[in-house]
Design an enzyme around this catalytic site. Structure first.
Site, PDB file in Angstrom:
ATOM      1  N   PRO A 121     -23.946  75.096 -49.539  1.00 35.09           N
ATOM      2  CA  PRO A 121     -24.824  75.423 -48.397  1.00 35.09           C
ATOM      3  C   PRO A 121     -24.950  74.254 -47.433  1.00 35.09           C
ATOM      4  CG  PRO A 121     -26.120  74.944 -50.367  1.00 35.09           C
ATOM      5  CD  PRO A 121     -24.682  74.969 -50.803  1.00 35.09           C
ATOM      6  N   ALA A 123     -26.381  73.311 -43.404  1.00 35.67           N
ATOM      7  CA  ALA A 123     -27.118  73.740 -42.220  1.00 35.67           C
ATOM      8  C   ALA A 123     -26.249  73.630 -40.969  1.00 35.67           C
ATOM      9  CB  ALA A 123     -28.364  72.868 -42.058  1.00 35.67           C
ATOM     10  N   THR A 204     -32.930  73.994 -53.444  1.00 31.48           N
ATOM     11  CA  THR A 204     -32.553  72.583 -53.319  1.00 31.48           C
ATOM     12  C   THR A 204     -33.728  71.712 -53.731  1.00 31.48           C
ATOM     13  OG1 THR A 204     -31.029  73.192 -51.571  1.00 31.48           O
ATOM     14  CG2 THR A 204     -31.612  70.859 -51.734  1.00 31.48           C
ATOM     15  N   HIS A 274     -26.404  65.914 -52.673  1.00 30.80           N
ATOM     16  CA  HIS A 274     -26.554  66.390 -51.296  1.00 30.80           C
ATOM     17  C   HIS A 274     -25.502  65.764 -50.377  1.00 30.80           C
ATOM     18  CE1 HIS A 274     -30.009  68.574 -49.169  1.00 30.80           C
ATOM     19  NE2 HIS A 274     -29.158  68.360 -48.188  1.00 30.80           N
ATOM     20  N   GLY A 310     -17.902  65.134 -52.282  1.00 31.82           N
ATOM     21  CA  GLY A 310     -16.678  64.343 -52.153  1.00 31.82           C
ATOM     22  C   GLY A 310     -15.404  65.000 -52.644  1.00 31.82           C
ATOM     23  N   VAL A 311     -15.457  66.273 -53.018  1.00 29.11           N
ATOM     24  CA  VAL A 311     -14.235  66.939 -53.498  1.00 29.11           C
ATOM     25  C   VAL A 311     -13.318  67.191 -52.299  1.00 29.11           C
ATOM     26  CG1 VAL A 311     -13.286  69.021 -54.569  1.00 29.11           C
ATOM     27  CG2 VAL A 311     -15.404  67.997 -55.464  1.00 29.11           C
ATOM     28  N   ARG A 312     -12.158  66.575 -52.301  1.00 23.03           N
ATOM     29  CA  ARG A 312     -11.218  66.705 -51.187  1.00 23.03           C
ATOM     30  C   ARG A 312      -9.807  67.085 -51.628  1.00 23.03           C
ATOM     31  NH1 ARG A 312     -15.558  66.616 -49.546  1.00 23.03           N
ATOM     32  NH2 ARG A 312     -16.512  65.286 -47.967  1.00 23.03           N
ATOM     33  N   GLY A 331     -18.666  70.956 -49.147  1.00 22.41           N
ATOM     34  CA  GLY A 331     -19.511  71.122 -47.979  1.00 22.41           C
ATOM     35  C   GLY A 331     -18.747  70.801 -46.704  1.00 22.41           C
TER      36      GLY A 331
HETATM   37  C1  FMN Z   1     -23.816  69.171 -42.389  1.00 21.19           C
HETATM   38  C2  FMN Z   1     -24.410  69.369 -43.750  1.00 21.19           C
HETATM   39  C3  FMN Z   1     -25.551  70.131 -43.895  1.00 21.19           C
HETATM   40  C4  FMN Z   1     -26.096  70.348 -45.156  1.00 21.19           C
HETATM   41  N1  FMN Z   1     -27.174  71.166 -45.276  1.00 21.19           N
HETATM   42  C5  FMN Z   1     -27.644  71.471 -46.510  1.00 21.19           C
HETATM   43  C6  FMN Z   1     -28.660  72.437 -46.668  1.00 21.19           C
HETATM   44  O1  FMN Z   1     -29.136  73.022 -45.695  1.00 21.19           O
HETATM   45  N2  FMN Z   1     -29.099  72.684 -47.929  1.00 21.19           N
HETATM   46  C7  FMN Z   1     -28.566  72.064 -49.019  1.00 21.19           C
HETATM   47  O2  FMN Z   1     -28.969  72.315 -50.142  1.00 21.19           O
HETATM   48  N3  FMN Z   1     -27.570  71.167 -48.900  1.00 21.19           N
HETATM   49  C8  FMN Z   1     -27.091  70.858 -47.680  1.00 21.19           C
HETATM   50  N4  FMN Z   1     -26.047  69.984 -47.564  1.00 21.19           N
HETATM   51  C9  FMN Z   1     -25.416  69.444 -48.778  1.00 21.19           C
HETATM   52  C10 FMN Z   1     -24.282  70.359 -49.253  1.00 21.19           C
HETATM   53  O3  FMN Z   1     -24.796  71.550 -49.812  1.00 21.19           O
HETATM   54  C11 FMN Z   1     -23.412  69.699 -50.322  1.00 21.19           C
HETATM   55  O4  FMN Z   1     -24.218  69.280 -51.397  1.00 21.19           O
HETATM   56  C12 FMN Z   1     -22.586  68.517 -49.822  1.00 21.19           C
HETATM   57  O5  FMN Z   1     -22.106  68.763 -48.515  1.00 21.19           O
HETATM   58  C13 FMN Z   1     -21.407  68.266 -50.755  1.00 21.19           C
HETATM   59  O6  FMN Z   1     -20.699  67.135 -50.377  1.00 21.19           O
HETATM   60  P1  FMN Z   1     -19.355  67.193 -49.493  1.00 21.19           P
HETATM   61  O7  FMN Z   1     -19.778  67.437 -48.092  1.00 21.19           O
HETATM   62  O8  FMN Z   1     -18.772  65.824 -49.676  1.00 21.19           O
HETATM   63  O9  FMN Z   1     -18.471  68.279 -50.041  1.00 21.19           O
HETATM   64  C14 FMN Z   1     -25.502  69.750 -46.293  1.00 21.19           C
HETATM   65  C15 FMN Z   1     -24.356  68.979 -46.140  1.00 21.19           C
HETATM   66  C16 FMN Z   1     -23.802  68.782 -44.886  1.00 21.19           C
HETATM   67  C17 FMN Z   1     -22.547  67.967 -44.769  1.00 21.19           C
END
Ligand code: FMN
Ligand code: NAG
Ligand code: NAG
Ligand code: NAG
Ligand code: NAG
Ligand code: NAG
Length: 386
Positions: A121, A123, A204, A274, A310-312, A331
């Site tokens: 998820p 935003a 969350t 997060h 960080g999964v890429r 994400g």
């Molecule tokens: C732009 C952005 C917005 C995010 N918004 C939320 C959110 O609204 N709720 C939430 O639980 N996590 C949020 N996250 C965290 C993501 O759910 C996730 O844990 C994270 O992006 C994983 O890491 P990655 O971006 O390296 O894959 C957000 C992450 C990003 C990058």
């Protein structure tokens, strides 16, 4: 002797700068697109970091910065990306891997999906594309993977659910924050979520405070959820009483909390910091999964364990699956891909499927469901990580 080895290692590590998008030749080939701020065709993007490159060069700086941002000095953000390459694989040879592709599909809370990864998820998908979250829901449908819409989406929840594929039967798990933690406000929110047809609630729990975000603050792009919010396990139990949907805590970062959640009867837990956006120097999901594996490995059998951060690459996901994680979330890669709309989102999922199956084959894993910790040398190559 040991001290000198450590001293050498620390010098060697300090000498290597952080690289957001490791050089695999994209600048050489595609810098003209960066120069005129246009997007190369999707066919020219080979891996997930390429989508970060494309988004960084194409999006407005403030929009890109909101996605890219991590908390404070971004030590957790960088650690999330770098932690996977500290552990070497232990590839086995002469294994029949010809049926690896048929082992890709999995179930999450009993629902069928084509692969053990999902869209975490996030935003404000509207920062990348006018279709916003509709690109994510459609991309997920095309590739038959799970999408978890954020409560802080740009599109209204009802529009996101109305866009579900498969004649509306596409499964989505809805993420929530509890801005107004009063039980009545939450009861109303959960009712709305049931009414649109979500199959689970992702709560969350890692953000009771605002994320301290220096990079984004410079651009006036703070966190989407601010202020102090109430979270206790007792309250969690009251929340579970409000709905028949399973509530999955997202942001579990210790074995103690994993165990507590299991004792509270959850069906799944979600390991996450997060994306390194909330508490700087919080651990990566891989480190948390290792802690659980070392101290209470039964947890991986008692509930479904999801993990993100960080999964890429296919191999990143394999290291989490090897410890017993059931599915991994991504994400930013999907958010960046959404600059192309749903086709970019689908392309990221296709790349992950290709990498997961081919990396598993080269690792000597014949069936993704049987991958275990023996496929990774958990003695880290980083002297700072014992
Ligand atoms: C732009 C952005 C917005 C995010 N918004 C939320 C959110 O609204 N709720 C939430 O639980 N996590 C949020 N996250 C965290 C993501 O759910 C996730 O844990 C994270 O992006 C994983 O890491 P990655 O971006 O390296 O894959 C957000 C992450 C990003 C990058
Ligand atoms: C930008 O550069 C690329 C690569 O040279 C080119 O294919 C594309 O047409 C250019 N786009 C614009 C809008 O100038
Ligand atoms: C899920 O997959 C299983 C095994 O392939 C199949 O038997 C079942 O019908 C599927 N369920 C749904 C709802 O599609
Ligand atoms: C940045 O995001 C805003 C809000 O969704 C959007 O209106 C704007 O078009 C985006 N800018 C670019 C260059 O994509
Ligand atoms: C909460 O809802 C209950 C039952 O619907 C109602 O009796 C109560 O007055 C509400 N409380 C508040 C503070 O609105
Ligand atoms: C949840 O509901 C059950 C059954 O109605 C009740 O016994 C229990 O006290 C409730 N728990 C909380 C924390 O409200």
């Amino acid at each position: 002797m040991r001290a000198s080895v450590l001293a050498f290692a620390s010098v060697a590590l300090a000498a290597r700068p952080f690289i957001n998008e490791p050089d695999t030749g994209i600048d050489e080939q595609l810098s003209a697109f960066a120069a005129n701020k246009s997007l190369p065709s999707l066919q020219r993007l080979a891996g997930l970091p390429d989508f970060d490159w494309a988004a960084r060069n194409y999006m407005s700086r403030t929009n890109y910065t909101y996605y890219r941002n991590g908390a404070a000095g971004e030590w957790s953000y960088r650690n999330n990306l770098e932690v996977y390459q500290r552990f070497r694989l232990r590839p086995r040879v002469m294994v029949d891997i010809t049926r690896i592709e048929s082992s890709l599909p999995t179930t999450l809370l009993g629902y069928n999906f084509s692969a053990p990864f999902f869209i975490s998820p996030c935003a404000r998908a509207g920062y990348a594309h006018p279709d916003g979250e509709l690109g994510l829901v459609k991309g997920a449908a095309e590739e038959d993977i799970l999408y978890m819409p954020s409560l802080y989406s740009n599109k209204p929840m009802k529009d996101i659910y109305a866009a579900r594929g498969n004649n509306g039967s596409q499964v989505l798990f809805q993420q929530v924050y509890l801005d107004d933690p009063s039980i009545n406000a939450t009861a109303k929110l959960f009712k709305d979520i049931e009414d649109v047809g979500a199959k689970a609630i992702i709560l969350t729990v890692d953000s009771p405070g605002d994320g301290v975000r220096h990079r984004a603050a410079r651009d006036g792009q703070g966190s989407a959820n601010t202020g102090f919010s109430l979270f206790t396990w007792e309250y969690f139990q009251q929340l579970q009483n409000l709905t028949s949907l399973p509530i999955i805590p997202k942001g579990i970062q210790t074995v103690e909390d994993a165990r507590e959640a299991v004792n509270r009867g959850v069906k799944a837990i979600f390991l996450s910091n997060h994306g390194g956006r909330q508490l700087d120097t919080s651990p990566s999901a891989l480190e948390v999964a290792l802690e659980i594996y070392n101290e209470d490995p039964e947890i991986f059998k008692q509930v479904e364990v999801y993990a993100d951060g960080g999964v890429r690459y296919g191999v990143d996901a394999l290291k989490l699956l090897a410890l017993g994680v059931r599915a991994v979330g991504l994400g930013r890669p999907f958010m960046y891909a959404n600059v192309y709309g749903y086709e970019g989102v689908a392309k990221v999922a296709q790349i992950m499927k290709y990498e997961l199956t081919n990396d598993a084959a080269n690792l000597g894993v014949g069936d993704l469901k049987t991958i275990g910790p023996q496929f990774v040398n958990w003695k880290s190559t980083n002297a700072w990580f014992s």
